[in-house]
Design a protein around this motif. Structure first.
Motif, PDB file in Angstrom:
ATOM      1  N   THR A   1       1.051  -1.058  -0.149  1.00 56.47           N
ATOM      2  CA  THR A   1       0.243  -0.278   0.314  1.00 56.47           C
ATOM      3  C   THR A   1       0.755   1.660   0.206  1.00 56.47           C
ATOM      4  O   THR A   1       1.489   1.489   0.517  1.00 56.47           O
ATOM      5  CB  THR A   1      -0.632   0.316   1.161  1.00 56.47           C
ATOM      6  N   VAL A   2       0.804   2.247  -0.944  1.00 60.54           N
ATOM      7  CA  VAL A   2       1.326   3.583  -1.279  1.00 60.54           C
ATOM      8  C   VAL A   2       0.371   4.704  -0.038  1.00 60.54           C
ATOM      9  O   VAL A   2      -0.667   4.313  -0.512  1.00 60.54           O
ATOM     10  CB  VAL A   2       2.023   3.588  -1.587  1.00 60.54           C
ATOM     11  N   VAL A   3       0.554   5.760   0.268  1.00 61.76           N
ATOM     12  CA  VAL A   3      -0.478   6.600   0.430  1.00 61.76           C
ATOM     13  C   VAL A   3       0.082   8.043   0.089  1.00 61.76           C
ATOM     14  O   VAL A   3       0.667   8.361  -0.060  1.00 61.76           O
ATOM     15  CB  VAL A   3      -0.173   7.225   2.175  1.00 61.76           C
ATOM     16  N   LEU A   4      -1.422   8.911  -0.410  1.00 66.18           N
ATOM     17  CA  LEU A   4      -1.625   9.898  -1.758  1.00 66.18           C
ATOM     18  C   LEU A   4      -2.588  11.045  -0.619  1.00 66.18           C
ATOM     19  O   LEU A   4      -3.188  10.835  -0.616  1.00 66.18           O
ATOM     20  CB  LEU A   4      -2.273   9.427  -2.954  1.00 66.18           C
ATOM     21  N   PHE A   5      -1.161  11.873  -0.875  1.00 65.65           N
ATOM     22  CA  PHE A   5      -2.018  13.082  -0.713  1.00 65.65           C
ATOM     23  C   PHE A   5      -2.760  14.505  -1.410  1.00 65.65           C
ATOM     24  O   PHE A   5      -1.555  14.356  -2.512  1.00 65.65           O
ATOM     25  CB  PHE A   5      -1.694  14.080   0.804  1.00 65.65           C
ATOM     26  N   TRP A   6      -3.055  14.819  -1.520  1.00 67.31           N
ATOM     27  CA  TRP A   6      -3.406  15.866  -2.555  1.00 67.31           C
ATOM     28  C   TRP A   6      -4.312  17.332  -0.921  1.00 67.31           C
ATOM     29  O   TRP A   6      -4.918  17.582  -0.360  1.00 67.31           O
ATOM     30  CB  TRP A   6      -4.305  15.196  -3.447  1.00 67.31           C
TER      31      TRP A   6
END
Length: 448
Positions: free
Chosen positions: A235-240
């Motif tokens: 799993t990777v974590v994406l921020f916007w």
């Protein structure tokens, strides 16, 4: 004719023409389009609402409200479903005009995921009903083409199957399964602009994390580079940016495409290529200009040719410009030349076959190397000709100039890892490239 189409666009160069687009899965005949538009202009039974017409006041209207600024050329468009706002925001052909008024592409509202902000040129005016009518027709067409229906009708569809619960703000905190090749699920944080993207394996997640060109924008939404999950290797974590929203299907679509691109560029596939099969699929010369287009077996092979650190500036006896990537075909390159003999397709194909075999390396399992005559023909020479065109020696210096038939042959000799140390018993230095003649190598010796 029952085929969903996008709103017509003004032709870029012909003011009398418009451009009409529809899904590739449908077929429209020219006579059907002409008949439909003719009926529309005459007000016949096949007429459709124009971009400037106000939407019907029904419970299923996708545009709920248009609020204009009191002084500035700005309007806020509120949709009934956050997914419809996302569709308009991610329109592949953004609107440039509403009626005759030039407009900018819409941008996301900072705090409301169901709303967009529209700007238009000062000196013009747009009525709310014109704006509403345009975007009602736009998102209706985009939703039909995308297979998405409003929440009241059914759950939305994506390229990776059913997305449940609905995307675009109402899906926060839930794991959305994705039937993709690389992405298995996307889970958005319950309140923050964060998503957890789970891949099929740790290796795929590592490829995404090591992307040399991480995305700065996904679906018009500014994003930060992804980071690894603290506990799950898949799993990777994406921020916007806060104030925007990203649908799980849009996030998954981005990573599906990007991972596929990165894996396709893996040169291990080239290193395992069977040398019995050619690298070059097609060579075609431009009808009028001094340009040749070379198509290779894959984009990876094209990149090897383009990134050749010792790429010669000659093919045969013709000086060429540095190779360039074809604008539309990732497996193609372009060769330009301005002076000298014309290049023949057979000569170009032979050049790249030989050079790519040198770069990639021939398999040790090849049963038999070609004979001298076959090698000469393969590089564009006559079977009876010599590899060396002529040899000159300096009058007063112990120096020899060996001119080969092609610049490629000269490079083969210069790059030979087992350079000869003597000729006819006379010790020599390693040959070097002539300063001005790419076909020529220079040899020095001390004792005659």
């Amino acid at each position: 004719c029952g085929v969903p189409v996008l709103p017509p666009r003004q032709h870029e160069t012909d003011p009398r023409s418009v451009v009409l687009k529809w899904n590739e899965g449908h077929v429209l005949r020219e006579e059907d389009i002409a008949m439909d538009i003719d009926a529309y202009l005459k007000g016949g039974p096949r007429i459709r609402p124009s971009a400037g017409a106000a939407p019907r006041a029904t419970s299923t209207s996708l545009v709920q409200k248009v609020t204009k600024h009191n002084e500035k050329p700005i309007a806020i468009i509120s949709f009934s479903d956050p997914r419809m706002a996302q569709l308009a925001l991610q329109d592949p052909a953004p609107t440039t005009h509403i009626g005759r008024v030039p407009v900018d592409p819409v941008v996301a509202h900072r705090s409301d995921s169901s709303s967009l902000v529209l700007f238009w040129r000062r000196g013009f005016d747009l009525a709310p009903e014109d704006i509403a009518g345009h975007f009602e027709n736009l998102v209706t067409s985009l939703a039909q083409l995308s297979g998405i229906r409003p929440i009241e009708e059914a759950l939305p569809m994506s390229a990776f199957g059913v997305v449940s619960p609905p995307t675009g703000g109402t899906d926060r905190g839930a794991v959305v399964p994705i039937e993709g090749q690389y992405v298995t699920s996307v889970k958005k944080h319950a309140s923050k602009p964060i998503a957890f993207v789970q891949f099929t394996s740790d290796e795929v997640a590592a490829i995404a994390l090591q992307d040399p060109e991480p995305a700065a924008v996904i679906g018009h939404v500014p994003v930060d580079p992804i980071v690894a999950h603290k506990a799950d290797g898949r799993t990777v974590v994406l921020f916007w940016r806060g104030g925007y929203d990203l649908a799980p299907a849009v996030i998954a679509g981005h990573f599906e495409h990007r991972i596929g691109t990165l894996l396709h560029a893996d040169k291990q596939a080239i290193l395992a290529w069977n040398p019995a099969q050619p690298f070059v699929l097609n060579v075609q010369r431009h009808r009028e200009k001094r340009i040749i287009f070379v198509t290779f077996i894959s984009p990876d092979v094209a990149q090897v040719a383009l990134q050749d650190g010792a790429a010669p500036n000659m093919i045969g006896h013709t000086r060429i410009d540095p190779l360039t990537q074809h604008k539309a075909d990732p497996a193609g390159i372009c060769i330009f030349w301005h002076t000298g003999p014309d290049l023949m397709p057979e000569e170009v194909a032979a050049h790249f076959e030989m050079r790519l075999n040198q770069l990639v390396g021939l398999s040790a399992t090849v049963p038999q190397m070609p004979g001298v005559e076959e090698t000469k023909v393969a590089i564009g020479l006559d079977a009876s000709s010599n590899f060396v065109a002529y040899v000159k020696t300096a009058r007063h210096k112990k120096t020899g100039f060996v001119t080969f038939q092609t610049a490629e042959l000269c490079q083969v000799v210069l790059q030979d890892p087992q350079q000869p140390r003597s000729i006819m018993g006379v010790p020599i230095d390693a040959p070097v490239q002539h300063k001005s003649e790419p076909n020529t190598a220079v040899i020095f010796w001390k004792n005659a």
